[in-house]
Each structure stands twice: as C-alpha cells, then as structure tokens.
Enzyme design. Structure first.
Site, PDB file in Angstrom:
ATOM      1  N   THR A  78       0.280  -1.508  -0.374  1.00  0.00           N
ATOM      2  CA  THR A  78       0.011  -0.135  -0.105  1.00  0.00           C
ATOM      3  C   THR A  78       0.754   1.702   0.285  1.00  0.00           C
ATOM      4  O   THR A  78       1.900   1.259   0.272  1.00  0.00           O
ATOM      5  CB  THR A  78      -0.711  -0.216   1.208  1.00  0.00           C
ATOM      6  OG1 THR A  78      -1.271   1.359   1.379  1.00  0.00           O
ATOM      7  CG2 THR A  78      -0.243  -0.055   2.086  1.00  0.00           C
ATOM      8  N   ASP A  79       0.281   2.376  -0.553  1.00  0.00           N
ATOM      9  CA  ASP A  79       0.909   3.781  -0.326  1.00  0.00           C
ATOM     10  C   ASP A  79       1.030   4.368   1.229  1.00  0.00           C
ATOM     11  O   ASP A  79       1.546   4.954   1.354  1.00  0.00           O
ATOM     12  CB  ASP A  79       0.669   4.720  -1.182  1.00  0.00           C
ATOM     13  CG  ASP A  79      -0.925   5.130  -0.866  1.00  0.00           C
ATOM     14  OD1 ASP A  79      -1.584   4.330   0.297  1.00  0.00           O
ATOM     15  OD2 ASP A  79      -1.741   5.221  -1.823  1.00  0.00           O
ATOM     16  N   GLU A  80       0.417   3.209   1.963  1.00  0.00           N
ATOM     17  CA  GLU A  80       0.003   3.961   3.323  1.00  0.00           C
ATOM     18  C   GLU A  80       1.253   3.874   3.700  1.00  0.00           C
ATOM     19  O   GLU A  80       1.976   4.604   5.363  1.00  0.00           O
ATOM     20  CB  GLU A  80      -0.975   3.378   3.829  1.00  0.00           C
ATOM     21  CG  GLU A  80      -2.062   3.624   3.548  1.00  0.00           C
ATOM     22  CD  GLU A  80      -4.134   3.130   4.440  1.00  0.00           C
ATOM     23  OE1 GLU A  80      -3.724   3.304   5.511  1.00  0.00           O
ATOM     24  OE2 GLU A  80      -3.884   3.113   3.728  1.00  0.00           O
ATOM     25  N   TYR A 131      -1.740  -1.094  11.546  1.00  0.00           N
ATOM     26  CA  TYR A 131      -1.655  -1.323   9.516  1.00  0.00           C
ATOM     27  C   TYR A 131      -0.032  -0.805   9.014  1.00  0.00           C
ATOM     28  O   TYR A 131       0.186  -1.895   8.045  1.00  0.00           O
ATOM     29  CB  TYR A 131      -3.316  -1.131   8.812  1.00  0.00           C
ATOM     30  CG  TYR A 131      -3.517  -1.143   7.766  1.00  0.00           C
ATOM     31  CD1 TYR A 131      -3.065  -2.267   7.188  1.00  0.00           C
ATOM     32  CD2 TYR A 131      -3.514   0.243   6.829  1.00  0.00           C
ATOM     33  CE1 TYR A 131      -3.350  -2.535   5.654  1.00  0.00           C
ATOM     34  CE2 TYR A 131      -3.593  -0.350   5.509  1.00  0.00           C
ATOM     35  CZ  TYR A 131      -2.901  -1.382   5.202  1.00  0.00           C
ATOM     36  OH  TYR A 131      -3.334  -1.351   3.678  1.00  0.00           O
ATOM     37  N   LYS A 138       2.814  -3.724   7.787  1.00  0.00           N
ATOM     38  CA  LYS A 138       2.780  -3.465   5.705  1.00  0.00           C
ATOM     39  C   LYS A 138       4.067  -3.042   5.361  1.00  0.00           C
ATOM     40  O   LYS A 138       4.519  -3.425   4.774  1.00  0.00           O
ATOM     41  CB  LYS A 138       1.805  -2.905   4.680  1.00  0.00           C
ATOM     42  CG  LYS A 138      -0.188  -3.636   5.387  1.00  0.00           C
ATOM     43  CD  LYS A 138       0.344  -4.564   4.406  1.00  0.00           C
ATOM     44  CE  LYS A 138      -0.061  -5.057   3.128  1.00  0.00           C
ATOM     45  NZ  LYS A 138       0.148  -5.621   2.884  1.00  0.00           N
TER      46      LYS A 138
END
Length: 332
Positions: free
Chosen positions: A121-123, A148, A152
């Site tokens: 993810t870009d997060e 989260y 990741k």
C-alpha cells in the site's frame, strides 16, 4: 497452463484480481483465504471449475503453505489485515497476518524457488501535506502512521531482505486506494453508496479534506499482471491512476450520481491520526512495463461501481448492519 496461487483471493482486491486473471489470461488460479470477516466466498462465485480452486486456510499455517507452494510456480500475495480503524482498536491480528504470514510465505518461496509478488500500500510512506506538490515514488522513505501501515511496511522490508539475503524472486507493488466491485461495506466508498441505497445519509470523517489517490480495482489487477509477467525481481513498482480526490468531493460525486442533493451527508468524528494526503507517481511502471489504466476518468469508474452495488445487494446486504454497528460504537 501456468498455475498461480493467490493469497487473500476472497477479499476485495484479491477477488477482483482472480476474476481479471480468469477473464483475460489462460492461467489457472488457486485461492488461499482464511475467510475472516473481510473475505467472502461469494466474491468468487461463477468461476470455471477447470481453472479455479479454493482452499480455506491461514497463511501462517506453514505445512499448508508448503504444500501449496510445491504445486504453484507463481504466487501473488494479497492476504492482509487492512482496515486502519480496526488496527487502532486491536493491532495484534495485523502483526500475525501481515508480518508472520508474509514471513511464512517467503520461507516457502525460498524453498521452492517460487516467483513471488507482494501486494502493498502507499500508506507505508505516511502522508503528504495537502499543498505539497510532490507525490510518492519508489524512493520515498517509509513513514507509516498506524498499526496497519507499519505492519505492511514491515512486510515490505521482509520481502526486500529475502530477495537480498536468499535470492527470492520477488517484486513489490505499492498501490493507491482501490475502489470497485466486491469491496466490504465498511470501506469509505461502498459505505457511502450503500448508505444511500438503504435510505441513510453518507458519513464524512471530520471536514472531509483528506485526499486519496483512487484507482479502480481492475486497473490495479492489470498492473499486477504486468509486474508478474514483465517485472524485474527485486524491484518495487508504484501503482496509481492519477485519481486524487478529497473525501468531500467523493461523497458529493456519489450523491450526485445517485440523484441526491450534494450536501445530503453528515459529518462524523474524525479518525485518530488520519493521514492528510496520499499521491502516487506511477511513472516507473508506465515507462518500464508499458502499463496504463483503463479507467482514466474517476467519475466513469465510480459510476460503474455504483451500478455494481445497486445490482448486487444480495452480496453486500448481510455485511451492512454489523459494519454500521461498529461505526456507531466509535461515534462514526
């Protein structure tokens, strides 16, 4: 006929990838999914039995993972705990699935020499200021802000370490926010759509100024296939469709497309530590692998997504009451 193992293939973006692969290639697919609340076996209904198999199980189950890797030449790893709000309430499942699960898969890939693609993810990059002209690239430092995104980020780093230390043939992709069919109604876009379809008002976090870079799940799927087939092991590719929108604009567009007044929504308590803006620079993917999104217009992709939820109430309705109950408990 090449065989692909897809972890988390009964989840949102995983199931969209499975449908995309079956419809656009001659690959056969096995899905490994533990069917937590975010996985839905019905998302895989109608797939041809001669090219599709389903295995219910946990990616932390090393003997099961080992048996499946022995029978598949390629693995695409979607399985993850992925809801920010849930990670703030109970981080532990995120460590188990996103870190230990990824480790278990990487060890199997090491034993069998499996081509491994890791979905992220870009997060992991944190967030950008609303007026920042920059976008995330493959060289942006990691700066996760939630349980989260930190798990990741940890899983990404494990993949990189197994490539360098053990020669695992792995690639990573970090994608912007997905929307499309089969997304759980707890997520932002389907929650607003299904609220309107059930006669409720959409709910907007805080002032609605947070910006996300949206991509249709089919475009994500086509990008992953391009990376799997043409990507260079050891490389990371960012996937995005230049779809930056603030949350208030998304809610107002959903209302407009459903024939409702654009101001017919309610503000609710903002998420703790809510990231301000995500933005993806996918030029490496486009330049090196020749990928382009099919949905160049966010409005057209959103319109087709609304049509899907309108036509598939039997799929999402059983989830709706429980999801709204959780949000109500959080004041959202």
């Amino acid at each position: 006929m090449s065989k692909i193992l897809v972890t988390g293939g009964a989840g949102f973006i995983g199931s969209n990838f499975v449908h995309y692969i079956i419809e656009n290639t001659d690959y056969s697919v096995t899905v490994l999914d533990s069917l937590t609340y975010a996985g839905n076996r019905a998302s895989l209904d109608g797939l041809p039995i001669d090219r599709f198999d389903f295995v219910q199980g946990d990616i932390c189950d090393a003997p099961l993972v080992d048996e499946l890797f022995a029978r598949h030449s390629q693995v695409v790893h979607y399985a993850a705990e992925s809801h920010n709000d849930n990670s703030l309430h109970d981080p532990r499942p995120f460590l188990d699935t996103n870190i230990i699960g990824t480790y278990t898969l990487l060890e199997a890939a090491r034993r069998y020499g499996t081509r491994f693609h890791h979905i992220s993810t870009d997060e992991v990059y944190g967030d950008l200021e609303l007026d920042d002209p920059e976008r995330f690239t493959e060289l942006t430092p990691y700066n996760p802000s939630s349980p989260y995104s930190s798990t990741k980020a940890s899983s990404d780093l494990l993949v990189r370490a197994w490539v360098r230390s053990f020669g695992v043939q792995a690639t990573i992709s970090n994608c912007s926010n997905n929307y499309g069919p089969y997304q759980h109604v707890e997520k932002f876009i389907p929650r607003q759509i299904t609220n309107i379809l059930t006669g409720e008002r959409p709910k907007l976090y805080g002032a609605g100024e947070n910006v996300r870079d949206w991509i249709h799940a089919n475009d994500h799927s086509s990008a992953v296939l391009a990376i799997l087939e043409r990507g260079i092991p050891g490389e990371t590719y960012l996937i995005g469709a230049d779809g930056e929108k603030d949350n208030i604009a998304v809610v107002e567009l959903i209302l407009s497309l459903l024939g409702q007044p654009k101001d017919a929504y309610d503000h609710v308590v903002d998420r703790v530590g809510h990231d301000k803006r995500y933005a993806i620079d996918s030029s490496k993917l486009r330049r090196e692998l020749g990928w382009l999104p099919a949905y160049s217009s966010f409005e057209s992709g959103l319109s087709s997504t609304i049509d899907w939820y309108r036509d598939n109430e039997m799929w999402w309705h059983p989830q709706k009451a429980a999801a709204e109950s959780r949000y109500k408990q959080q004041g959202q």
